[in-house]
Design a protein around this motif. Sequence first.
Motif, PDB file in Angstrom:
ATOM      1  N   ILE A 114       0.847  -1.194   0.000  1.00  0.00           N
ATOM      2  CA  ILE A 114       0.000   0.000   0.000  1.00  0.00           C
ATOM      3  C   ILE A 114       0.882   1.244   0.000  1.00  0.00           C
ATOM      4  N   HIS A 115       0.477   2.256  -0.748  1.00  0.00           N
ATOM      5  CA  HIS A 115       1.253   3.501  -0.756  1.00  0.00           C
ATOM      6  C   HIS A 115       1.469   3.972   0.686  1.00  0.00           C
ATOM      7  N   ASN A 123      -8.945   8.930   1.437  1.00  0.00           N
ATOM      8  CA  ASN A 123      -8.417   8.100   0.352  1.00  0.00           C
ATOM      9  C   ASN A 123      -7.330   8.788  -0.464  1.00  0.00           C
ATOM     10  N   ASP A 124      -6.571   9.649   0.168  1.00  0.00           N
ATOM     11  CA  ASP A 124      -5.438  10.255  -0.522  1.00  0.00           C
ATOM     12  C   ASP A 124      -4.389   9.179  -0.778  1.00  0.00           C
ATOM     13  N   TYR A 125      -3.675   9.285  -1.906  1.00  0.00           N
ATOM     14  CA  TYR A 125      -2.675   8.297  -2.314  1.00  0.00           C
ATOM     15  C   TYR A 125      -3.290   6.887  -2.364  1.00  0.00           C
ATOM     16  N   ASP A 126      -4.439   6.759  -2.969  1.00  0.00           N
ATOM     17  CA  ASP A 126      -5.180   5.495  -2.964  1.00  0.00           C
ATOM     18  C   ASP A 126      -4.655   4.534  -4.024  1.00  0.00           C
ATOM     19  N   ALA A 127      -3.457   4.019  -3.781  1.00  0.00           N
ATOM     20  CA  ALA A 127      -2.814   3.116  -4.742  1.00  0.00           C
ATOM     21  C   ALA A 127      -2.171   1.947  -4.012  1.00  0.00           C
ATOM     22  N   ALA A 128      -2.208   0.785  -4.649  1.00  0.00           N
ATOM     23  CA  ALA A 128      -1.584  -0.413  -4.089  1.00  0.00           C
ATOM     24  C   ALA A 128      -1.068  -1.278  -5.234  1.00  0.00           C
ATOM     25  N   ILE A 129      -0.047  -2.051  -4.926  1.00  0.00           N
ATOM     26  CA  ILE A 129       0.525  -3.007  -5.876  1.00  0.00           C
ATOM     27  C   ILE A 129       0.346  -4.401  -5.312  1.00  0.00           C
ATOM     28  N   LEU A 130      -0.159  -5.310  -6.124  1.00  0.00           N
ATOM     29  CA  LEU A 130      -0.344  -6.693  -5.696  1.00  0.00           C
ATOM     30  C   LEU A 130       0.666  -7.570  -6.421  1.00  0.00           C
ATOM     31  N   ILE A 131       1.456  -8.302  -5.639  1.00  0.00           N
ATOM     32  CA  ILE A 131       2.447  -9.232  -6.183  1.00  0.00           C
ATOM     33  C   ILE A 131       1.797 -10.610  -6.229  1.00  0.00           C
ATOM     34  N   LEU A 132       1.841 -11.240  -7.392  1.00  0.00           N
ATOM     35  CA  LEU A 132       1.123 -12.494  -7.582  1.00  0.00           C
ATOM     36  C   LEU A 132       2.020 -13.712  -7.400  1.00  0.00           C
ATOM     37  N   LEU A 197     -10.671  16.844  -1.434  1.00  0.00           N
ATOM     38  CA  LEU A 197      -9.938  16.633  -2.676  1.00  0.00           C
ATOM     39  C   LEU A 197      -8.492  17.098  -2.534  1.00  0.00           C
ATOM     40  N   THR A 198      -7.555  16.293  -3.059  1.00  0.00           N
ATOM     41  CA  THR A 198      -6.142  16.670  -3.018  1.00  0.00           C
ATOM     42  C   THR A 198      -5.556  16.630  -4.427  1.00  0.00           C
ATOM     43  N   SER A 199      -4.326  17.063  -4.552  1.00  0.00           N
ATOM     44  CA  SER A 199      -3.667  17.109  -5.856  1.00  0.00           C
ATOM     45  C   SER A 199      -3.306  15.724  -6.366  1.00  0.00           C
ATOM     46  N   ARG A 200      -3.419  14.698  -5.520  1.00  0.00           N
ATOM     47  CA  ARG A 200      -3.168  13.327  -5.974  1.00  0.00           C
ATOM     48  C   ARG A 200      -4.438  12.683  -6.525  1.00  0.00           C
ATOM     49  N   MET A 201      -5.508  13.434  -6.585  1.00  0.00           N
ATOM     50  CA  MET A 201      -6.784  12.910  -7.074  1.00  0.00           C
ATOM     51  C   MET A 201      -7.151  13.541  -8.405  1.00  0.00           C
ATOM     52  N   LEU A 202      -7.899  12.793  -9.187  1.00  0.00           N
ATOM     53  CA  LEU A 202      -8.346  13.239 -10.488  1.00  0.00           C
ATOM     54  C   LEU A 202      -9.847  12.973 -10.579  1.00  0.00           C
ATOM     55  N   CYS A 203     -10.598  13.947 -11.079  1.00  0.00           N
ATOM     56  CA  CYS A 203     -12.054  13.812 -11.168  1.00  0.00           C
ATOM     57  C   CYS A 203     -12.484  13.588 -12.619  1.00  0.00           C
TER      58      CYS A 203
END
Length: 273
Positions: A114-115, A123-132, A197-203
């Motif tokens: 998770i970021h 939900n700022d920086y709402d990004a995650a990477i899943l390793i399979l 809303l933050t600058s890491r978000m896009l609408c």
Amino acid sequence: MSRTLVAFLLLGVSCSLADPLYRNEEEPALPQLDGRIVGGQDTNITFYPHQISMRYNGNHRCGGAIYEKNKVISAAHCVNTLSGPGNLTIVAGSSNIWFPNTPQQVLAVREFIIHPKYRTLNNDYDAAILILDGEFEYNDAVQPITLAKERPEHNTTVTVTGWGTTSEGGTISDVLQEVEVNVVENSECKSAYSIMLTSRMLCAGVTGGGKDACQGDSGGPLIYKNELLGIVSWGTGCAREKYPGVYCSVPDVREWLLETIDSYADVGKIDFL
């Protein structure tokens, strides 16, 4: 977007994000951390071969996008309440999420990252990477997607896909859905979401509402020119007028994504002696 219990301390309320948020017009707009496609149409996975279904105990939980054969990008809020990757699987290569006899590939999740700046508050920086645990085999229905480097201009047409509910409070779709929406500048989007809303978000949305992501689409891809532009994150209701959907902006978390993915370059590789 997949809903879990989130405390909105700034607003002094808490709500179950598994259910739709209903409110009176006099009440403040509350973010609904859930995504589904509203106002879209059926599509085929071969047009969006990066699209995956994240399953928990076999049930669809969120969307996501294949970046490498053993790595998927999704939303942090899809996994942040889990104690670990157990019972998480990724399904790729099928337009229909319910029929196991259709062509598909299934891999277990070995680990998720998770970021480090992710905030449940908004939900700022709402990004995650899943390793399979293993690797997908690329074909017409399973392919990676590249990461967008910059945001397109206001009102640019972009596409969001997923199996989420097709109406606010409805049921999820059997067949993969697609819908076109337009980028909304953050300065304009702030009229709907103010300090959330933050600058890491896009609408992204459409004038008058009626088209949007919704419950079950969380973590799924917002794409532009065949690149991953956004990750379905949150919004007030689904497809409501004056309330665009909110996405994690990939160009603004791209550096972290690439650095983290690079650090896991050999994870999931099979060594043959």
